[in-house]
Write an enzyme that holds these catalytic residues in place. Structure first.
Site, PDB file in Angstrom:
ATOM      1  N   ASN A   6     -10.153  -0.040   0.696  1.00 44.76           N
ATOM      2  CA  ASN A   6      -8.691   0.049   0.605  1.00 44.76           C
ATOM      3  C   ASN A   6      -8.255  -0.445  -0.784  1.00 44.76           C
ATOM      4  O   ASN A   6      -8.386  -1.623  -1.086  1.00 44.76           O
ATOM      5  CB  ASN A   6      -8.102  -0.820   1.723  1.00 44.76           C
ATOM      6  CG  ASN A   6      -6.587  -0.841   1.730  1.00 44.76           C
ATOM      7  OD1 ASN A   6      -5.941  -0.483   0.748  1.00 44.76           O
ATOM      8  ND2 ASN A   6      -6.019  -1.280   2.842  1.00 44.76           N
ATOM      9  N   HIS A  55      -2.870   7.136   2.533  1.00 41.70           N
ATOM     10  CA  HIS A  55      -3.405   5.868   2.046  1.00 41.70           C
ATOM     11  C   HIS A  55      -4.725   5.610   2.764  1.00 41.70           C
ATOM     12  O   HIS A  55      -4.811   5.715   3.989  1.00 41.70           O
ATOM     13  CB  HIS A  55      -2.397   4.754   2.337  1.00 41.70           C
ATOM     14  CG  HIS A  55      -2.982   3.389   2.169  1.00 41.70           C
ATOM     15  ND1 HIS A  55      -3.675   3.024   1.044  1.00 41.70           N
ATOM     16  CD2 HIS A  55      -3.011   2.326   3.006  1.00 41.70           C
ATOM     17  CE1 HIS A  55      -4.091   1.778   1.187  1.00 41.70           C
ATOM     18  NE2 HIS A  55      -3.712   1.335   2.368  1.00 41.70           N
ATOM     19  N   CYS A  90       0.813  -1.226   0.000  1.00 35.50           N
ATOM     20  CA  CYS A  90       0.000   0.000   0.000  1.00 35.50           C
ATOM     21  C   CYS A  90       0.843   1.271   0.000  1.00 35.50           C
ATOM     22  O   CYS A  90       0.344   2.364  -0.279  1.00 35.50           O
ATOM     23  CB  CYS A  90      -0.937   0.013   1.204  1.00 35.50           C
ATOM     24  SG  CYS A  90      -2.004  -1.419   1.251  1.00 35.50           S
TER      25      CYS A  90
END
Ligand code: UT7
Length: 316
Positions: A273, A243, A114
């Site tokens: 996500n 993020h 990520c």
């Protein structure tokens, strides 16, 4: 020279998976998901779709190039991040290169999960600063749904698919990427991982609580550290784009940094996500909403499997 984010493009699958859909798949509830994560829906490639990470990435890259007014032939480098790449090798970046016709670019992937976009922005800025490239594409090409265990309620509620890309180009020295800090700690490799790419039974696994704690403490620290290097205070920041993993993580970091709500970008509620695509997707939406103005001081910050984390400071 400066390295500016000259154009951002996204490709999000049309198909939406809501919390109500998940209620029918695992023992969960809309209430639990919203309270614990802030997520209401995510976009997922249909099960029978032939599209892969490189397709999402290529489509986002073409949109970013169009926005930037840069042709594929002008691109000098392509950096792609894909938690679920089309193949173990060649690099997803090479597959994207072919799909968009960027025949003069070199292309490679980075594995920082990520945190990939923040790592990629740092690398691209250095390639531009050194004179090696004039235009570099940094692409989050994330087909995460292909590695989600749809029977595991601890993880399946969290993730979504998306491609999002930025064209990073040579620009004035007082704009663009001012500074970055990247950090990693392999001692935490087992709290978030995906083994055996290619094995259909391989799924993402995570110790959510540990990831949560590390995200809040390390992301706050790295943002403060990079601000200090540049001589800026938190109050100098106009926007923090993190993020997008969980709204509670975003709120906890904002609180630690004493940043008001309107200086923190949030869109995890609509996408879940999307790993390395989440920051360029959030930037894209901030731009669409008129929240990015020339001269603004912006921080991009992420944490992901590795564990790997980092922050880029930008002058928009
Ligand atoms: O990009 C980085 C990737 N990962 C992350 O950022 C994840 C970071 N961590 C998180 O976002 C949170 O830790 C989660 C959302 C994953 C979990 O939230 P939590 O507040 O840490 O909950 P928990 O894991 O402590 O679980 C609390 C309870 C447990 O039940 P018991 O043991 O209290 O009876 C879980 O079994 O909630 C249960 N639970 C669920 N219940 C309904 C776990 N998942 C679910 C679910 N629906 N989907």
């Amino acid at each position: 020279m400066g390295a500016i984010l000259r154009g951002i493009g996204v490709h999000v699958p049309e198909n939406i998976l809501t919390n109500a859909d998940l209620e029918r798949m695992v023992e969960t509830s809309d209430e639990w998901i919203k309270t614990r994560t802030g997520i209401q829906e995510r976009h997922i490639l249909p099960k029978d779709s032939p599209l892969k990470a490189s397709d999402l990435g290529a489509s986002a890259a073409l949109a970013a190039l169009k926005k930037a007014g840069v042709t594929p032939e002008q691109v000098g480098g392509i950096i792609a991040c894909a938690v679920v790449p089309d193949k173990q090798f060649p690099a997803t970046a090479c597959l994207i290169q072919e799909k968009i016709g960027a025949k003069n670019a070199f292309a490679f992937d980075i594995t920082a999960a990520c945190a990939g976009f923040v790592y990629g922005v740092n690398l691209a800025a250095q390639m531009i600063d050194s004179g090696q490239c004039e235009h570099v594409l940094v692409i989050g090409a994330e087909a995460l749904s292909r590695a989600v265990d749809w029977t595991d309620r601890n993880t399946c509620i969290l993730f979504g698919d998306a491609g999002a890309a930025a064209v990073i180009s040579k620009g004035p020295a007082d704009r663009g990427v001012m500074r970055s800090i990247l950090r990693s700690d392999g001692a935490h490799a087992d709290i978030l991982f995906l083994d055996n790419v290619g094995n259909e039974k391989a799924n993402m696994r995570m110790d959510g609580k540990q990831v949560f704690k590390l995200a809040v403490s390390e992301v706050s620290k790295v943002v403060l550290d990079v601000l200090a290097l540049e001589g800026w205070k938190t109050s100098d920041l106009d926007l923090l784009v993190m993020h997008q993993a969980n709204v509670r993580i975003l709120n906890a970091i904002a609180e630690k940094l004493e940043l008001p709500e309107d200086k923190v970008m949030v869109n995890v509620n609509r996408y879940g996500n999307t790993s390395s695509a989440s920051i360029p997707l959030a930037l894209y939406e901030a731009e669409q909403a008129g929240r990015l103005k020339p001269g603004m001081r912006i921080a991009l910050a992420a944490v992901g499997g590795g564990m790997s984390w980092g922050c880029n400071l930008l002058r928009w």
